[in-house]
Design an enzyme around this catalytic site. Structure first.
Site, PDB file in Angstrom:
ATOM      1  N   ASP A  99     -26.784  54.870 -27.136  1.00  0.00           N
ATOM      2  CA  ASP A  99     -26.881  55.908 -28.264  1.00  0.00           C
ATOM      3  C   ASP A  99     -26.342  57.494 -26.989  1.00  0.00           C
ATOM      4  OD1 ASP A  99     -28.979  58.814 -27.226  1.00  0.00           O
ATOM      5  OD2 ASP A  99     -30.481  57.874 -26.680  1.00  0.00           O
ATOM      6  N   ASP A 121     -30.470  64.677 -17.787  1.00  0.00           N
ATOM      7  CA  ASP A 121     -29.852  64.204 -16.607  1.00  0.00           C
ATOM      8  C   ASP A 121     -29.511  66.041 -15.780  1.00  0.00           C
ATOM      9  OD1 ASP A 121     -30.378  61.468 -17.093  1.00  0.00           O
ATOM     10  OD2 ASP A 121     -28.699  61.281 -18.172  1.00  0.00           O
ATOM     11  N   ARG A 167     -31.100  49.261 -20.419  1.00  0.00           N
ATOM     12  CA  ARG A 167     -32.575  49.070 -21.010  1.00  0.00           C
ATOM     13  C   ARG A 167     -33.780  48.126 -20.800  1.00  0.00           C
ATOM     14  NH1 ARG A 167     -29.832  53.154 -24.050  1.00  0.00           N
ATOM     15  NH2 ARG A 167     -29.683  52.013 -25.771  1.00  0.00           N
ATOM     16  N   HIS A 213     -36.872  67.554 -32.006  1.00  0.00           N
ATOM     17  CA  HIS A 213     -36.385  65.933 -31.514  1.00  0.00           C
ATOM     18  C   HIS A 213     -36.333  66.179 -29.706  1.00  0.00           C
ATOM     19  CE1 HIS A 213     -34.966  62.011 -30.475  1.00  0.00           C
ATOM     20  NE2 HIS A 213     -35.110  61.568 -31.855  1.00  0.00           N
ATOM     21  N   PHE A 214     -37.461  66.015 -28.689  1.00  0.00           N
ATOM     22  CA  PHE A 214     -37.306  65.957 -27.989  1.00  0.00           C
ATOM     23  C   PHE A 214     -36.936  64.897 -26.530  1.00  0.00           C
ATOM     24  CE2 PHE A 214     -39.468  67.988 -23.682  1.00  0.00           C
ATOM     25  CZ  PHE A 214     -38.215  69.041 -23.530  1.00  0.00           C
ATOM     26  N   LEU A 271     -32.241  58.899 -28.488  1.00  0.00           N
ATOM     27  CA  LEU A 271     -32.046  58.210 -30.033  1.00  0.00           C
ATOM     28  C   LEU A 271     -32.618  56.951 -30.093  1.00  0.00           C
ATOM     29  CD1 LEU A 271     -31.805  60.376 -32.513  1.00  0.00           C
ATOM     30  CD2 LEU A 271     -29.178  60.107 -31.985  1.00  0.00           C
ATOM     31  N   SER A 287     -34.579  60.566 -18.132  1.00  0.00           N
ATOM     32  CA  SER A 287     -34.841  61.610 -18.730  1.00  0.00           C
ATOM     33  C   SER A 287     -35.234  62.155 -19.751  1.00  0.00           C
ATOM     34  CB  SER A 287     -33.179  62.366 -18.716  1.00  0.00           C
ATOM     35  OG  SER A 287     -32.752  61.059 -19.483  1.00  0.00           O
ATOM     36  N   HIS A 288     -35.566  60.689 -20.403  1.00  0.00           N
ATOM     37  CA  HIS A 288     -36.606  60.977 -21.707  1.00  0.00           C
ATOM     38  C   HIS A 288     -38.120  60.942 -21.674  1.00  0.00           C
ATOM     39  CE1 HIS A 288     -32.394  61.636 -23.188  1.00  0.00           C
ATOM     40  NE2 HIS A 288     -32.678  62.924 -23.585  1.00  0.00           N
TER      41      HIS A 288
END
Lengths: 342, 342
Positions: free
Chosen positions: A182, A192, A313, A124-125, A128, A51-52
């Site tokens: 995060d 999401d 991750r 901030h898109f 984090l 999602s990022h």
């Protein structure tokens, strides 16, 4: 049913990052900002933070086109006090401000034991965790707070006020990658919800309300004038309020409800603030911090918690570094189009 | 059915505090420690924090009798770095260590923008909000973390490892009492489980497991070898883990699973650590912090959130200050017994 377009291919991190940098620069950022955002976005894609990752690229492009954010802004960093750096992102993205201040932040943390960086006038898109993980790799402990845009209802309230307001934390762990989490203080991350809406999936109960404040499992109803709920009831709501105060009030940034982007159709990046707190554990009685973290992790494993924060991750990162980053041919072609390669 | 013994009476704060101080001193603390703990405990009773008020006195007395905690300990405060105070509570209570360091902590926060106090070798058997509220009354922002004793299962795990591990936050609010929250990262506070057990009440689902790791609503089953769950699933568990790292690993204190009090029957106070972070908002672009807090609160009220964090305590405090602190005659007699007045 799977067409050739949906087939997966693989791309090296450096190639994806270069492709994204070209997209950013072609759509209005400076070369410096493009490199920082591209690295950030490619890192999320590499680590499976779907999602990022490249999912966000159309939003970046649309925002830059709208004139809402200054992709060429040069952040102004002020040494406000021995432990306090203030950064004005000048209506640009938060990550270039962090990049400009991070060495000073680490230096101040080592000199004072603790230091903070208050960024305001920033967008901030992104995820984090990329903002905190590097500090833990240097043996420091880092906390970050960022507010976003009004899409979360305060506990007991009727309309959206808070952002998804994530809290990120990173701690060094001896002999291993840092322990990093995060977490959105909303019941679900906005990205999401967007992905679920795009894929036509329903959400579990307790995640959001529709435009009338009624509970709904339909992601489109949440996005269409509805709102998210906080995680964990009133406790998550209290934490979300704290993020508004730390990321916005303390930095001089906008609250999640403060800005109005109606005059910039296509704008998607929240214009708010961000706070980072960095601690050097070597100063006091907890100087063996990284070893203690490892002791705690082993006990968590022994208690039956199989997966630690960050594990998924790191697992995905290792796979991406070995095999290249997975991407559908269709997505890659879309990126190449945006980069002007077609 | 209500006997004379259960009738309520009222007591002035100063009288309750003096009575509690006499109990503490009579059961083994120094005069200085007695005064600090009595003020803390009487404040909780005054504010309606029932699970941390006089309900805790038998636990304090029993712990002191067991020799587990040193009620006469004199904390050792070390100025570790410009923003970092380290305090060894010397196996005494955490509050005297905080009392010894709090002026220096506020001074360092004002000089550096941010400062922290890492307390280790300490026992914390009280609410956490009294530790942060005073800083907000001075215009500072405060965060506190304390770990306790293994009674909470990490997410996905099978046995207890974390403490109830509360996080407290206090922020100044222009023209009003500070905005303060104190939330356990467990689904319920241990004190509330004890009260439910004493009163024979059942708990809602999702709060705990029995000794076999099976979900239960029976507070006695939770206390008898069972364990609590974290609030908010994996997110609450990540925050609880963070509290272990900040309050124990970073301070040099024990993790919640580190200590063994079996050789001290009657011991109830967790022997761990505590971290306080204090920020001076006046340094940067967020210098109008208290006004911004008030703006946020008004928006929260407008969104329909009727009660703000801390409101219930302030309401009860005002009533107690007006009418005296409510206490049953039976409870008062018990306290008088413990003070040696009968």
């Amino acid at each position: 049913m799977q067409s050739d377009q949906h087939q997966q291919t693989r791309i090296l991190f450096t190639d994806l990052s270069a492709l994204l940098a070209r997209i950013f620069e072609r759509h209005g950022t400076s070369k410096e900002v493009a490199a920082i955002l591209a690295d950030n976005c490619a890192s999320a894609q590499r680590d499976g933070s779907d999602s990022h990752g490249i999912f966000r690229i159309p939003g970046y492009v649309s925002t830059l086109a709208s004139g809402w954010v200054d992709g060429k802004a040069v952040p102004e960093v002020t040494d406000a006090a021995p432990g306090f750096i203030s950064a004005d992102a000048k209506n640009g993205f938060a990550q270039p401000a962090l990049a400009a201040a991070k060495d000073l932040l680490a230096k101040k943390a080592r000199a004072n034991g603790i230091a903070m960086l208050a960024i305001h006038n920033s967008h901030h898109f992104a995820a984090l965790w990329p903002d905190v993980e590097p500090f833990a790799r240097e043996g420091l402990v880092a906390l970050a707070f960022v507010n976003s845009m009004a899409c979360v209802v305060p506990y007991g309230g009727k309309h959206a006020l808070f952002g998804t307001n994530p809290i990120a934390f990173a701690a060094p762990r001896e002999g291993h990658d840092p322990l990093v989490f995060d977490l959105a203080t909303s019941a679900i991350a906005n990205g999401d919800v967007q992905i679920a809406a795009r894929e036509g999936k329903q959400l579990p109960p307790g995640y959001g309300v529709d435009r009338d404040g009624q509970p709904t499992c339909d992601p489109k109803a949440i996005l269409d004038g509805g709102a998210l709920l906080t995680f964990g009831g009133y406790k998550g709501s209290a934490l979300s309020m704290m993020v508004e105060l730390l990321a916005a009030a303390l930095t001089g940034g906008n609250f999640s409800f403060d800005f109005d982007w109606k005059s910039h159709p296509g704008a998607q990046t929240p214009w708010t603030g961000q706070l980072l707190i960095v601690i050097d554990p070597s100063k006091g009685a907890g100087h063996n911090f990284a070893q203690r973290t490892e002791v705690l992790v082993r006990q968590m494993q022994a208690a039956g918690q199989e997966r630690q924060p960050g594990d998924r991750r790191y697992h995905q990162r290792a796979q991406s570094e070995r095999d290249g980053i997975a991407i559908s041919k269709q997505e890659l072609e879309r990126l190449q189009d945006l980069a002007g390669y077609s």
